[in-house]
Design a protein around this motif. Structure first.
Motif, PDB file in Angstrom:
ATOM      1  N   ALA A 159       1.914   9.283  -6.662  1.00  0.00           N
ATOM      2  CA  ALA A 159       2.614  10.596  -6.435  1.00  0.00           C
ATOM      3  C   ALA A 159       3.582  10.654  -7.596  1.00  0.00           C
ATOM      4  N   LEU A 160       4.270   9.464  -7.667  1.00  0.00           N
ATOM      5  CA  LEU A 160       5.118   9.991  -8.802  1.00  0.00           C
ATOM      6  C   LEU A 160       4.316  10.232 -10.189  1.00  0.00           C
ATOM      7  N   ARG A 161       3.649   9.011 -10.944  1.00  0.00           N
ATOM      8  CA  ARG A 161       3.254   9.135 -12.063  1.00  0.00           C
ATOM      9  C   ARG A 161       1.966  11.382 -11.743  1.00  0.00           C
ATOM     10  N   SER A 162       1.905  10.843 -10.989  1.00  0.00           N
ATOM     11  CA  SER A 162       0.928  12.344 -11.527  1.00  0.00           C
ATOM     12  C   SER A 162       1.998  13.361 -11.049  1.00  0.00           C
ATOM     13  N   ALA A 163       2.906  13.378 -10.739  1.00  0.00           N
ATOM     14  CA  ALA A 163       3.525  14.643 -10.627  1.00  0.00           C
ATOM     15  C   ALA A 163       4.063  14.129 -12.242  1.00  0.00           C
ATOM     16  N   ALA A 164       4.761  13.353 -13.554  1.00  0.00           N
ATOM     17  CA  ALA A 164       5.291  13.070 -14.244  1.00  0.00           C
ATOM     18  C   ALA A 164       4.073  13.461 -15.556  1.00  0.00           C
ATOM     19  N   GLU A 165       2.491  13.460 -14.921  1.00  0.00           N
ATOM     20  CA  GLU A 165       1.584  13.627 -16.084  1.00  0.00           C
ATOM     21  C   GLU A 165       1.828  14.991 -15.914  1.00  0.00           C
ATOM     22  N   LYS A 212       0.487  -1.166  -0.206  1.00  0.00           N
ATOM     23  CA  LYS A 212      -0.222   0.048  -0.332  1.00  0.00           C
ATOM     24  C   LYS A 212       0.904   0.693  -0.142  1.00  0.00           C
ATOM     25  N   VAL A 213       2.126   1.224   0.612  1.00  0.00           N
ATOM     26  CA  VAL A 213       2.823   2.366   0.324  1.00  0.00           C
ATOM     27  C   VAL A 213       3.250   1.802  -0.479  1.00  0.00           C
ATOM     28  N   GLY A 214       4.172   1.257  -1.393  1.00  0.00           N
ATOM     29  CA  GLY A 214       4.266   1.533  -2.119  1.00  0.00           C
ATOM     30  C   GLY A 214       3.724   1.563  -3.775  1.00  0.00           C
ATOM     31  N   HIS A 215       1.999   1.366  -3.244  1.00  0.00           N
ATOM     32  CA  HIS A 215       1.350   1.923  -4.956  1.00  0.00           C
ATOM     33  C   HIS A 215       0.979   3.728  -4.469  1.00  0.00           C
ATOM     34  N   ILE A 234      13.750   5.476   6.576  1.00  0.00           N
ATOM     35  CA  ILE A 234      12.598   5.042   6.140  1.00  0.00           C
ATOM     36  C   ILE A 234      12.786   5.557   4.719  1.00  0.00           C
ATOM     37  N   ASN A 235      12.504   3.314   4.050  1.00  0.00           N
ATOM     38  CA  ASN A 235      12.256   2.386   2.697  1.00  0.00           C
ATOM     39  C   ASN A 235      10.464   3.022   2.455  1.00  0.00           C
ATOM     40  N   TYR A 236      10.302   2.569   0.794  1.00  0.00           N
ATOM     41  CA  TYR A 236       8.468   2.714   1.175  1.00  0.00           C
ATOM     42  C   TYR A 236       8.615   1.326   0.776  1.00  0.00           C
ATOM     43  N   SER A 237       7.647   0.797   1.963  1.00  0.00           N
ATOM     44  CA  SER A 237       7.504  -0.290   2.423  1.00  0.00           C
ATOM     45  C   SER A 237       6.641   0.046   3.191  1.00  0.00           C
ATOM     46  N   ALA A 238       5.102  -1.147   3.207  1.00  0.00           N
ATOM     47  CA  ALA A 238       4.095  -1.261   4.290  1.00  0.00           C
ATOM     48  C   ALA A 238       4.933  -1.494   5.844  1.00  0.00           C
TER      49      ALA A 238
END
Length: 391
Positions: free
Chosen positions: A54-60, A46-49, A129-133
């Protein structure tokens, strides 16, 4: 390039995923020009998604997004997950991609262990802190206790230039923006460890701070098996009356790490160092505070992997308000969730502990030399759409 101090920074401590993830995701949502992100672990949970979205939205919306993940720490990103990023222009690269044999990863040495985010060259995040739940409390008993720092001010320009050189394909030219103006009172130093020019920088700044300590040294570190010189500085500080306290793992996610750390307890405690084990859940933090003035937050553990092999990044801060706040949080951790390790009875240790200590310290004395002889290769940074050989 030698690390330099930057004055005029504003800093904020972020504890665990509950504080860190909302701050990072909101910063990405506000990005106007550029997002640079480095991480050891990125999982498709859930954190990775949430990061993915967020990254996809920024790139778009036209933001240039560059991401670097470690091939050992993030080996299972699916082609579909990656394709949805690259399709909108995210440049995703992998540090030293790992080839699995029989489902196992063997390239454990010299990993890219940093956790850095830079937004528009104006705001940066550095920590452990990594990107994981498993950085969220609702993960359960194995949720990790960890820290990061959010920074605004002149030091961000140095962090950006460094991260840009790591994540960006070499032929591309980076956008030059004017350095951020002073916005606060903190003096900040960006310190990294690599296998070329900055092999001992993080450990060196720890030693300097402990050597200069007058009242208190408080260190919370997940994987603790430092070199002899750092141990010696801790013991010397305690003997001259400094209150030296260590918060180490009591409920480890890697049991071997606690076993290794416990081999050092007698030596440290007989020298006056107080050792506490955090027992609520796995400790993953890499922070320290000295005399309510000096503090560090970052990705570097105090063990052979972080101090002699991995690529790491810490921020060192001279700021009384920040240091006091970090010290108060760590003291609350001691009071509510730690137990103090008993000092050896009558100040004596048995023959087995003495023999073990003799072996351990001679190992530690020579470890930096031995580490330089461990398997070494030229790391490859490849596009996530390429194979491990760069094709």
């Amino acid at each position: 390039m030698k690390p330099r101090w930057w004055a005029g920074n504003r800093v904020r401590l972020l504890e665990n995923g509950e504080e860190y993830f909302p701050a990072v995701f909101e910063a990405i949502r506000q990005a106007e020009h550029e997002v640079i992100l480095e991480t050891f672990i990125w999982f498709e949970d859930k954190v990775g998604h949430a990061l993915h979205e967020a990254l996809r939205s920024a790139a778009e919306r036209g933001v240039q997004v560059d991401v670097l993940v470690d091939g050992f720490g993030s080996p299972d990103l699916t082609p579909e997950f990656v394709a949805r990023l690259t399709a909108v222009g995210v440049r995703l690269r992998v540090f030293d991609p790992c080839v699995k044999l029989l489902g196992l990863r063997f390239s454990m040495l010299r990993r890219m262990h940093r956790k850095i985010v830079v937004i528009d060259g104006r705001r940066a995040f550095v920590g452990g802190i990594n990107y994981s739940a498993d950085h969220l409390a609702d993960f359960g008993p194995q949720a990790k206790q960890d820290y990061a720092v959010e920074i605004e001010g002149p030091v961000v320009d140095e962090i950006r230039r460094f991260a840009h050189s790591s994540t960006h394909p070499p032929p591309q030219a980076q956008r030059r923006a004017p350095p951020p103006e002073p916005v606060g009172r903190a003096d900040a130093l960006f310190v990294r460890r690599d296998n070329l020019h900055h092999r001992n920088d993080i450990e060196r700044y720890y030693r300097i701070a402990i050597r200069r300590a007058q009242r208190q040294v408080l260190i919370a570190n997940a994987y603790f098996f430092p070199g002899y010189r750092l141990l010696h500085e801790m013991k010397r500080a305690a003997r001259r009356g400094v209150d030296v306290r260590l918060i180490l793992q009591g409920e480890p996610d890697v049991p071997l790490a606690r076993t290794a750390a416990r081999m050092l307890y007698d030596y440290l405690q007989l020298g006056g160092v107080k050792v506490f084990e955090y027992c609520e859940r796995p400790l993953h933090g890499k922070v320290a505070v000295v005399d309510d003035q000096w503090a560090t937050v970052g990705s570097s553990n105090l063990d052979p992997l972080s101090l002699s092999l991995n690529l790491e990044a810490n921020v060192v801060l001279n700021d009384r308000g920040f240091a006091r706040g970090l010290r108060e949080r760590l003291e609350r951790l001691i009071e509510e969730s730690c137990h103090r390790v008993p000092v050896p009875v009558d100040g004596h240790i048995g023959w087995w502990s003495e023999l073990r200590g003799f072996v351990v310290f001679h190992f530690l004395r020579r470890f930096p030399v031995w580490a330089s002889r461990l398997p070494r290769h030229r790391p490859v940074t490849a596009s996530a759409t390429e194979g491990p050989d760069g094709r």
